[in-house]
Write a protein that holds these residues in place. Sequence first.
Motif, mmCIF file in Angstrom:
data_model
loop_
_atom_site.group_PDB
_atom_site.id
_atom_site.type_symbol
_atom_site.label_atom_id
_atom_site.label_comp_id
_atom_site.label_asym_id
_atom_site.label_seq_id
_atom_site.Cartn_x
_atom_site.Cartn_y
_atom_site.Cartn_z
ATOM 1 N N GLN A 169 60.209 42.989 36.040
ATOM 2 C CA GLN A 169 60.064 41.761 36.791
ATOM 3 C C GLN A 169 60.006 40.582 35.809
ATOM 4 O O GLN A 169 59.220 40.596 34.865
ATOM 5 C CB GLN A 169 58.787 41.792 37.643
ATOM 6 N N PRO A 170 60.822 39.554 36.032
ATOM 7 C CA PRO A 170 60.932 38.464 35.048
ATOM 8 C C PRO A 170 59.860 37.401 35.236
ATOM 9 O O PRO A 170 60.165 36.222 35.367
ATOM 10 C CB PRO A 170 62.329 37.916 35.332
ATOM 11 N N TYR A 171 58.597 37.784 35.288
ATOM 12 C CA TYR A 171 57.576 36.765 35.464
ATOM 13 C C TYR A 171 56.265 37.203 34.834
ATOM 14 O O TYR A 171 56.022 38.380 34.554
ATOM 15 C CB TYR A 171 57.355 36.440 36.946
ATOM 16 N N LEU A 172 55.413 36.201 34.630
ATOM 17 C CA LEU A 172 54.059 36.422 34.155
ATOM 18 C C LEU A 172 53.107 35.834 35.186
ATOM 19 O O LEU A 172 53.303 34.706 35.646
ATOM 20 C CB LEU A 172 53.854 35.719 32.802
ATOM 21 N N LEU A 173 52.094 36.591 35.558
ATOM 22 C CA LEU A 173 51.112 36.112 36.530
ATOM 23 C C LEU A 173 49.726 36.557 36.091
ATOM 24 O O LEU A 173 49.514 37.706 35.705
ATOM 25 C CB LEU A 173 51.407 36.683 37.924
ATOM 26 N N ILE A 174 48.792 35.621 36.154
ATOM 27 C CA ILE A 174 47.399 35.948 35.903
ATOM 28 C C ILE A 174 46.541 34.983 36.719
ATOM 29 O O ILE A 174 46.877 33.806 36.855
ATOM 30 C CB ILE A 174 47.045 35.845 34.397
ATOM 31 N N GLY A 175 45.486 35.489 37.306
ATOM 32 C CA GLY A 175 44.618 34.630 38.109
ATOM 33 C C GLY A 175 43.304 35.312 38.405
ATOM 34 O O GLY A 175 43.127 36.514 38.175
ATOM 35 N N GLY A 176 42.354 34.540 38.916
ATOM 36 C CA GLY A 176 41.068 35.117 39.246
ATOM 37 C C GLY A 176 40.111 34.101 39.803
ATOM 38 O O GLY A 176 40.394 32.895 39.862
ATOM 39 N N VAL A 177 38.968 34.608 40.256
ATOM 40 C CA VAL A 177 37.897 33.770 40.781
ATOM 41 C C VAL A 177 36.576 34.451 40.452
ATOM 42 O O VAL A 177 36.491 35.698 40.426
ATOM 43 C CB VAL A 177 38.045 33.554 42.300
ATOM 44 N N THR A 178 35.549 33.662 40.176
ATOM 45 C CA THR A 178 34.211 34.194 39.928
ATOM 46 C C THR A 178 33.201 33.123 40.333
ATOM 47 O O THR A 178 33.581 32.103 40.931
ATOM 48 C CB THR A 178 34.040 34.598 38.452
ATOM 49 N N ASN A 179 31.933 33.336 40.026
ATOM 50 C CA ASN A 179 30.930 32.341 40.376
ATOM 51 C C ASN A 179 29.856 32.237 39.312
ATOM 52 O O ASN A 179 29.526 33.216 38.635
ATOM 53 C CB ASN A 179 30.300 32.673 41.734
ATOM 54 N N TYR A 180 29.345 31.012 39.157
ATOM 55 C CA TYR A 180 28.229 30.722 38.275
ATOM 56 C C TYR A 180 27.205 29.932 39.090
ATOM 57 O O TYR A 180 27.359 28.727 39.300
ATOM 58 C CB TYR A 180 28.690 29.904 37.060
ATOM 59 N N ASN A 181 26.232 30.644 39.610
ATOM 60 C CA ASN A 181 25.229 30.036 40.474
ATOM 61 C C ASN A 181 25.903 29.385 41.673
ATOM 62 O O ASN A 181 26.474 30.077 42.494
ATOM 63 C CB ASN A 181 24.372 29.045 39.687
ATOM 64 N N THR A 182 25.898 28.075 41.751
ATOM 65 C CA THR A 182 26.468 27.381 42.911
ATOM 66 C C THR A 182 27.907 26.931 42.677
ATOM 67 O O THR A 182 28.498 26.270 43.529
ATOM 68 C CB THR A 182 25.614 26.149 43.264
ATOM 69 N N PHE A 183 28.488 27.279 41.519
ATOM 70 C CA PHE A 183 29.852 26.859 41.204
ATOM 71 C C PHE A 183 30.780 28.075 41.232
ATOM 72 O O PHE A 183 30.441 29.150 40.739
ATOM 73 C CB PHE A 183 29.910 26.199 39.827
ATOM 74 N N PHE A 184 31.982 27.861 41.791
ATOM 75 C CA PHE A 184 32.947 28.941 41.972
ATOM 76 C C PHE A 184 34.304 28.492 41.419
ATOM 77 O O PHE A 184 35.126 27.914 42.131
ATOM 78 C CB PHE A 184 33.074 29.296 43.456
ATOM 79 N N PRO A 185 34.577 28.746 40.139
ATOM 80 C CA PRO A 185 35.879 28.379 39.569
ATOM 81 C C PRO A 185 36.950 29.415 39.923
ATOM 82 O O PRO A 185 36.671 30.604 40.068
ATOM 83 C CB PRO A 185 35.606 28.359 38.066
ATOM 84 N N ALA A 186 38.176 28.951 40.044
ATOM 85 C CA ALA A 186 39.295 29.835 40.386
ATOM 86 C C ALA A 186 40.576 29.266 39.799
ATOM 87 O O ALA A 186 40.692 28.051 39.549
ATOM 88 C CB ALA A 186 39.426 29.983 41.901
ATOM 89 N N GLY A 187 41.541 30.122 39.577
ATOM 90 C CA GLY A 187 42.830 29.667 39.069
ATOM 91 C C GLY A 187 43.877 30.757 39.127
ATOM 92 O O GLY A 187 43.558 31.947 39.108
ATOM 93 N N VAL A 188 45.134 30.335 39.203
ATOM 94 C CA VAL A 188 46.280 31.257 39.182
ATOM 95 C C VAL A 188 47.388 30.589 38.379
ATOM 96 O O VAL A 188 47.638 29.387 38.514
ATOM 97 C CB VAL A 188 46.792 31.578 40.602
ATOM 98 N N TYR A 189 48.040 31.371 37.532
ATOM 99 C CA TYR A 189 49.152 30.856 36.733
ATOM 100 C C TYR A 189 50.321 31.829 36.836
ATOM 101 O O TYR A 189 50.130 33.045 36.772
ATOM 102 C CB TYR A 189 48.746 30.725 35.257
ATOM 103 N N ASP A 190 51.516 31.271 37.012
ATOM 104 C CA ASP A 190 52.687 32.146 36.957
ATOM 105 C C ASP A 190 53.851 31.410 36.316
ATOM 106 O O ASP A 190 53.960 30.189 36.391
ATOM 107 C CB ASP A 190 53.069 32.672 38.354
ATOM 108 N N ARG A 191 54.680 32.192 35.691
ATOM 109 C CA ARG A 191 55.891 31.664 35.054
ATOM 110 C C ARG A 191 56.974 32.717 35.228
ATOM 111 O O ARG A 191 56.748 33.895 34.944
ATOM 112 C CB ARG A 191 55.654 31.388 33.580
ATOM 113 N N SER A 192 58.121 32.314 35.700
ATOM 114 C CA SER A 192 59.173 33.299 35.945
ATOM 115 C C SER A 192 60.542 32.690 35.705
ATOM 116 O O SER A 192 60.749 31.489 35.869
ATOM 117 C CB SER A 192 59.088 33.823 37.387
ATOM 118 N N VAL A 193 61.466 33.540 35.314
ATOM 119 C CA VAL A 193 62.861 33.149 35.121
ATOM 120 C C VAL A 193 63.731 34.270 35.672
ATOM 121 O O VAL A 193 63.529 35.438 35.340
ATOM 122 C CB VAL A 193 63.200 32.915 33.636
#
Length: 552
Positions: free
Chosen positions: A72-96
């Motif tokens: 598959q011609p792509y890169l994907l990485i992402g996730g979500v977690t929590n730190y007390n009352t804060f919940f950071p999240a992100g997803v990255y992909d690159r494909s050709v």
Amino acid sequence: MRYALAIALMLTLSFGLITESFRYQSTAQIWEDDYDLLFDPARIPQIEGSRVWTGLANLVTGTEEGFSNASQPYLLIGGVTNYNTFFPAGVYDRSVSKTPLNTGLLDPTGNEIYGEGSVETINWQLDPTNGDPIYREVTNESVIAFDRHAYANYYVALGMQMNTMRFGLGYMHRDHTRTFTDPNNNYDYEYFEEDIEDDSLEYSETAVYSGDEINSSSENDFILSGWLDKEQMAIGADFRYDMLSNNEEAFITGAEEVYTGPDDPDAPYMLTDNLDSLTLPESGSRMALNVKVFYDWNDNAQGRFYGGYFMKSTSYDAGATENMLETVDYHGYDDGDPDMYTTTDFTSSYYTGDFKYNGFRLGTKQLFEVSENFRFGFGFFVTMTSVNDSVNRFDSTYTHIDSTDGDTLVNNSYEQYSVATERWAMVTDGSVNTFNIPVGMEFNLAKSVVLRLGVNHTITMNDLTTNYVLEAWDPEYTYYENNDTSYSWEFYQSPSERPENTSENDVQKISSTSYSYGIGWKVTDNLQLDFMNFSELTDLGDWRLSATLHFD
């Protein structure tokens, strides 16, 4: 359908990076999974524990076939977690991806050649007395044909939980570049006829064309959302602002040569040069304001109500042009006298204009957990959209002919200039109204395996009127100047040749029904597998797989 498609894309964030889970897709956008909560940042705190998405999550195009044994011609990485009352999240992909297209050529066995290929064909003429070759016709063709897509997308968000209130901020960046190598614009062609006995070329022609058509798009999306949780309901709102840019460009060059007698310097020949260029930069913005209310009828039933306003406005940037240039040099002989001319044709179009639409969307979903093993939901949505496009196009054409004749007759050598211009206004007004009725359900086949079914019936009604108005017209002006400059003249097109204004109506009603299905399998507390497109149970190559890692 152009406007219906544009509006459908505006109502989602699905461009490049998929923003819908397999569960959501399988149930006609009725039942959500954790992944669907990411894109309303204030709902991220509702995700329990941590999640990790990789290429196995199948969230770049959503159509990768996990068991097809192909890279598959792509890169994907992402996730979500929590730190007390804060919940950071992100997803990255690159494909050709680079897809070979049909070149129009055939290999020696008659199979079509895709992507890039060269073919030589020789037709022999043999001496009937001894079978020796005395004449041949040779054709050489080389063609390139590809369709390349490159994506670079990422999304980052932060959710915050404050007692009964939730807030969230999100940002998504999306880039997409399509490079289309059209086989009609990328080829080498050679044809010649050779007299083998005389060892001479009798005729030849060549053509070389090259250039790509490139469409590049970029979006920067900002999302602000908030929710208030009450005893039986939750009230939410979000505001989205997107900065948009798009550019279509092409630069196609071509050259052709025709020699009627390549070995004879006095034989006629023609040389042609072509240049087609296109640059259509466009920029603007898109905004949406949405309000949502989730109301618990009881422990097993929830009503969700949606209302929203959206608008989009873009316009051509400076320098939106389309040009076509052709130059032809002809050298021949008429009764022994040179007969030569050079023709230059130049056509140019300049564009200005605005593209706008706005409207609102109302709808509801009703979700029921009928039993521990059966969930059912349905919805109804109406989207009302007003469209207004206004484009101005200024066209100009210029022709220059420089003719030189060796005859001594007066006026056989001359120069000719022709110019014509016109300016058009193209205005589209009207509405596009869409009605959706989705139905989705889930059955637990076993404690850890669930079957999902969905159906979505859509009715789209277009009522659009496009008017083409000629705002200015300069009829063709032609000027002749003879070689001895003894006289010249000019003349105009007849007023009766003025192009007419036209109007075009697009009134239609389109109904369609789409079906979806899937299976979810909770392998362990840490791994969830979701499947789609598994109608061929014995052929895993077409199956679509999504895998999510859970961590508490």
